[in-house]
Scaffold this motif. Structure first.
Motif, PDB file in Angstrom:
ATOM      1  N   ILE A 163      -7.772   2.478  10.496  1.00 47.93           N
ATOM      2  CA  ILE A 163      -7.767   1.827   9.184  1.00 47.93           C
ATOM      3  C   ILE A 163      -6.469   1.047   8.989  1.00 47.93           C
ATOM      4  O   ILE A 163      -5.429   1.391   9.571  1.00 47.93           O
ATOM      5  N   LEU A 164      -6.569   0.028   8.183  1.00 52.92           N
ATOM      6  CA  LEU A 164      -5.405  -0.722   7.719  1.00 52.92           C
ATOM      7  C   LEU A 164      -5.298  -0.528   6.215  1.00 52.92           C
ATOM      8  O   LEU A 164      -6.278  -0.707   5.484  1.00 52.92           O
ATOM      9  N   ILE A 165      -4.114  -0.138   5.744  1.00 48.98           N
ATOM     10  CA  ILE A 165      -3.855  -0.065   4.311  1.00 48.98           C
ATOM     11  C   ILE A 165      -2.856  -1.164   3.978  1.00 48.98           C
ATOM     12  O   ILE A 165      -1.737  -1.182   4.505  1.00 48.98           O
ATOM     13  N   ILE A 166      -3.276  -2.096   3.144  1.00 49.51           N
ATOM     14  CA  ILE A 166      -2.451  -3.264   2.837  1.00 49.51           C
ATOM     15  C   ILE A 166      -2.459  -3.484   1.327  1.00 49.51           C
ATOM     16  O   ILE A 166      -3.488  -3.340   0.676  1.00 49.51           O
ATOM     17  N   ASP A 167      -1.303  -3.791   0.772  1.00 50.76           N
ATOM     18  CA  ASP A 167      -1.243  -3.982  -0.675  1.00 50.76           C
ATOM     19  C   ASP A 167      -0.765  -5.383  -1.036  1.00 50.76           C
ATOM     20  O   ASP A 167      -0.341  -6.165  -0.181  1.00 50.76           O
ATOM     21  N   GLN A 168      -0.865  -5.700  -2.320  1.00 54.27           N
ATOM     22  CA  GLN A 168      -0.437  -6.998  -2.835  1.00 54.27           C
ATOM     23  C   GLN A 168      -0.229  -6.882  -4.335  1.00 54.27           C
ATOM     24  O   GLN A 168      -0.840  -6.045  -5.002  1.00 54.27           O
ATOM     25  N   ARG A 169       0.601  -7.731  -4.866  1.00 49.59           N
ATOM     26  CA  ARG A 169       0.694  -7.850  -6.316  1.00 49.59           C
ATOM     27  C   ARG A 169      -0.631  -8.347  -6.881  1.00 49.59           C
ATOM     28  O   ARG A 169      -1.424  -8.990  -6.186  1.00 49.59           O
ATOM     29  N   ASN A 170      -0.840  -8.083  -8.153  1.00 50.82           N
ATOM     30  CA  ASN A 170      -2.003  -8.621  -8.847  1.00 50.82           C
ATOM     31  C   ASN A 170      -1.697 -10.072  -9.241  1.00 50.82           C
ATOM     32  O   ASN A 170      -1.414 -10.370 -10.401  1.00 50.82           O
ATOM     33  N   TYR A 171      -1.771 -10.952  -8.252  1.00 52.29           N
ATOM     34  CA  TYR A 171      -1.486 -12.359  -8.517  1.00 52.29           C
ATOM     35  C   TYR A 171      -2.573 -13.014  -9.354  1.00 52.29           C
ATOM     36  O   TYR A 171      -2.317 -14.019 -10.023  1.00 52.29           O
ATOM     37  N   ASP A 172      -3.794 -12.464  -9.324  1.00 51.53           N
ATOM     38  CA  ASP A 172      -4.853 -13.025 -10.161  1.00 51.53           C
ATOM     39  C   ASP A 172      -4.442 -13.002 -11.630  1.00 51.53           C
ATOM     40  O   ASP A 172      -4.663 -13.976 -12.355  1.00 51.53           O
ATOM     41  N   ALA A 173      -3.844 -11.889 -12.046  1.00 57.52           N
ATOM     42  CA  ALA A 173      -3.414 -11.785 -13.445  1.00 57.52           C
ATOM     43  C   ALA A 173      -2.322 -12.790 -13.756  1.00 57.52           C
ATOM     44  O   ALA A 173      -2.298 -13.399 -14.827  1.00 57.52           O
TER      45      ALA A 173
END
Length: 273
Positions: A163-173
């Motif tokens: 598995i890959l666990i990858i995150d990001q800021r909520n840039y949509d907001a």
């Protein structure tokens, strides 16, 4: 281009024009790296995320983990303490040196590799049960070819059921609603501010203010959640589950961060996932 003698960030005459992947090396200068842990606050970060990542890894049977964006080592050290076998990679030598020192102060010895994600498997010669790419790190890639290449490299270093666990800021907001991020989950340091200074469809420029009039910036690409989910599927991951601030059920405009858990294992029932 990285230069170990740089003592100040340099964005040239027009900081908003700096929109290319390799500039991250010039952003993480030594003085910024030395203050990074004030921004994170290891104790506050540990409390905010709880056992989320440990639980995700154990639920998927992972023991051997590649931390592809170790930064100053927070997650690598935590996983080592939980009994995982960890290799810690980062593209910036200042970050790797700080991570190694942090681990030593916690009684742990990191196995470190300096590696560019786009050619990860040139430097990492092993297979892993899981790879983690955390701390909003993936948004340092400005070119779609770089993003696809990096994800393909992550995919290639995983075992067949990895598995890959990858995150990001909520840039949509940020892009759609002009919602400023809170200071609750990822950046928990007191007396430290991390605020968006400029956001458009191809640049999110953040300002980091520390006590003593120390100000730094990072230029990043504002990844939309569904775009990254699509890329993960297109490079071969069979199932992608997305969490908002460590919860699977959330309102789209609320989370500070999205965390994607991408499964490589092929299961016929996942074909339409």
């Amino acid at each position: 281009m990285y230069n170990p003698t740089h003592t100040q960030q340099d964005y040239g005459n027009d900081p908003l024009a700096v929109r290319h992947t390799d500039h991250y090396q010039a952003e993480y200068i030594q003085s910024f790296v030395e203050k990074w842990d004030q921004l994170i606050d290891w104790d506050g970060r540990a409390q905010s995320e709880g056992d989320f990542f440990v639980r995700m890894l154990r639920e998927h049977g992972a023991r051997k983990v590649l931390d592809v964006a170790t930064g100053t080592g927070f997650h690598s050290v935590r996983l080592l303490k939980e009994g995982f076998e960890v290799t810690s990679a980062d593209g910036n030598p200042n970050m790797l040196a700080k991570a190694f020192a942090n681990a030593r102060s916690h009684g742990k010895l990191l196995r470190t590799v300096q590696a560019d994600w786009r050619w990860l498997n040139q430097d990492v010669h092993d297979y892993y049960d899981a790879a983690i790419c955390l701390g909003n790190s993936f948004t340092h890639l400005f070119d779609e070819r770089d993003r696809r290449k990096a994800l393909a490299e992550f995919y290639a270093t995983l075992r067949h059921d990895g598995i890959l666990i990858i995150d990001q800021r909520n840039y949509d907001a940020l892009l759609d609603h002009q919602v400023a991020p809170s200071h609750n989950f990822y950046y928990c340091g007191d007396d430290v501010r991390a605020t968006p200074e400029h956001v458009d469809d191809s640049l999110a420029r953040f300002r980091y203010e520390f006590p003593g009039e120390n100000v730094f910036h990072l230029n990043m690409f504002p990844l939309r959640k569904n775009y990254l989910r699509r890329l993960l599927h297109e490079v071969g991951f069979q199932k992608v589950t997305t969490y908002g601030d460590f919860k699977e059920t959330y309102r789209e405009d609320q989370p500070d961060f999205f965390i994607h858990v991408a499964e490589k294992r092929y299961r016929q029932e996942d074909e339409n996932a």
